[in-house]
Write a protein that holds these residues in place. Structure first.
Motif, short mmCIF file in Angstrom:
data_model
loop_
_atom_site.label_atom_id
_atom_site.label_comp_id
_atom_site.label_asym_id
_atom_site.label_seq_id
_atom_site.Cartn_x
_atom_site.Cartn_y
_atom_site.Cartn_z
N UNK A 141 1.20 -1.31 -0.11
CA UNK A 141 0.37 -0.23 -0.05
C UNK A 141 0.57 1.28 -0.21
N UNK A 142 0.46 2.31 -0.38
CA UNK A 142 1.31 3.55 -1.16
C UNK A 142 1.30 4.20 0.55
N UNK A 161 5.13 -7.12 4.14
CA UNK A 161 4.79 -7.80 2.88
C UNK A 161 6.14 -7.10 1.75
N UNK A 162 6.08 -5.84 2.14
CA UNK A 162 7.48 -5.65 0.71
C UNK A 162 8.64 -6.06 1.65
N UNK A 163 8.92 -6.61 2.59
CA UNK A 163 10.62 -7.28 3.29
C UNK A 163 10.14 -8.43 2.42
N UNK A 181 5.80 -5.96 -5.66
CA UNK A 181 4.85 -6.03 -5.18
C UNK A 181 3.95 -4.82 -5.58
N UNK A 182 2.83 -4.94 -6.07
CA UNK A 182 1.95 -3.37 -6.33
C UNK A 182 1.99 -2.44 -4.93
N UNK A 183 1.90 -1.09 -4.82
CA UNK A 183 1.44 -0.72 -3.80
C UNK A 183 0.43 0.73 -3.93
N UNK A 184 -0.92 0.47 -4.20
CA UNK A 184 -1.68 0.69 -4.65
C UNK A 184 -2.69 2.99 -3.65
N UNK A 237 8.82 -2.64 -5.57
CA UNK A 237 7.69 -2.09 -5.25
C UNK A 237 6.97 -0.71 -5.89
N UNK A 238 5.89 -1.40 -6.96
CA UNK A 238 5.49 -0.37 -8.13
C UNK A 238 3.99 0.27 -6.93
#
Length: 245
Positions: A141-142, A161-163, A181-184, A237-238
């Motif tokens: 998540x952003x 999750x990012x880690x 990972x996608x971070x909306x 992380x996108x």
């Protein structure tokens, strides 16, 4: 049995706003899909029927993402139906908001189980089973960068999750499998819109240089990129948020 040239995606949380958009987007790219649900089988069956009505291939698979046996069974069912799995998209998650000082620790445990343990269990299965040339796509998540009040515990779960995503990308060396990972950012899903008045939504829209809130379809485009052509993007992380962070 789907022929071996058809790419196959398993999407957790596929009955949610973003999960359903991801399902529809990958089907348009020619994927056969396994539509995962935690509790709402009717919504999963509805999604499957919509895919089949459009000429696509889909099955529904259920289970708690943090339950190793349930997730192994979901992967088994997908492989039995389609012959293998190329892409795992892990959209399943929950968001329970409270200032850190007053957070109910039971809520912390619930988010830990779904967002952290669930991502770990599903990623573990994917690391063992995804075919060469495939992709594992988790969801952050952003908010991990925005520091919104009341999002502390949720952001912490997504930081985990990012880690694990970044570590797993390095552990998959030699397998030709990307892990990202996608971070909306703020996205117009029922989960996000709940409890917010129009003024709050307008403020969030103004915060982004593109001056709107994202849509599930915006996020699905980022997933489709990572699932398909983005073979040189790995261990990243996108942030899909219109420039808000």
């Amino acid at each position: 049995m789907t022929d071996t040239t058809t790419r196959v995606a398993l999407i957790t949380g596929a009955t949610g706003g973003i999960g359903r958009a991801v399902t529809d987007r990958l089907v348009r790219d020619g994927f056969a899909v396994a539509v995962h649900y935690a509790g709402n089988k009717a919504k999963a069956d509805e999604a499957v029927e919509a895919v089949r009505a459009a000429g696509g291939k889909a099955i529904a698979v259920g289970g708690d993402v943090a339950d190793e046996e349930a997730m192994a069974a979901a992967f088994d069912a997908t492989e039995a139906e389609f012959g293998g799995i190329d892409v795992l998209v892990n959209t399943a998650g929950i968001m329970l908001l409270s200032p850190i000082a007053t957070l109910n620790l039971d809520d912390l445990d619930r988010m830990h189980r779904t967002n952290i343990c669930g991502t770990f269990v599903v990623s573990q299965q994917a690391a063992r089973r995804i075919r060469r040339g495939g992709a594992i796509i988790n969801f952050s998540t952003s908010v991990t960068r925005l520091q919104f009040p009341a999002y502390g515990a949720y952001a912490a779960s997504k930081g985990a999750v990012e880690a694990m995503t970044l570590v797993l990308a390095r552990e998959m060396r030699g397998k030709d499998i990307t892990v990202n990972a996608v971070a909306p950012g703020p996205t117009a899903t029922p989960l996000f819109l709940e409890g917010k008045d129009q003024a709050a939504l307008d403020n969030l829209a103004e915060a982004a240089p593109l001056e709107r809130i994202g849509t599930p379809e915006d996020i699905a485009e980022a997933v489709a990129f990572l699932a398909g052509p983005a073979r040189w993007i790995n261990g990243q992380i996108l942030f899909a948020n219109g420039g808000i962070a």
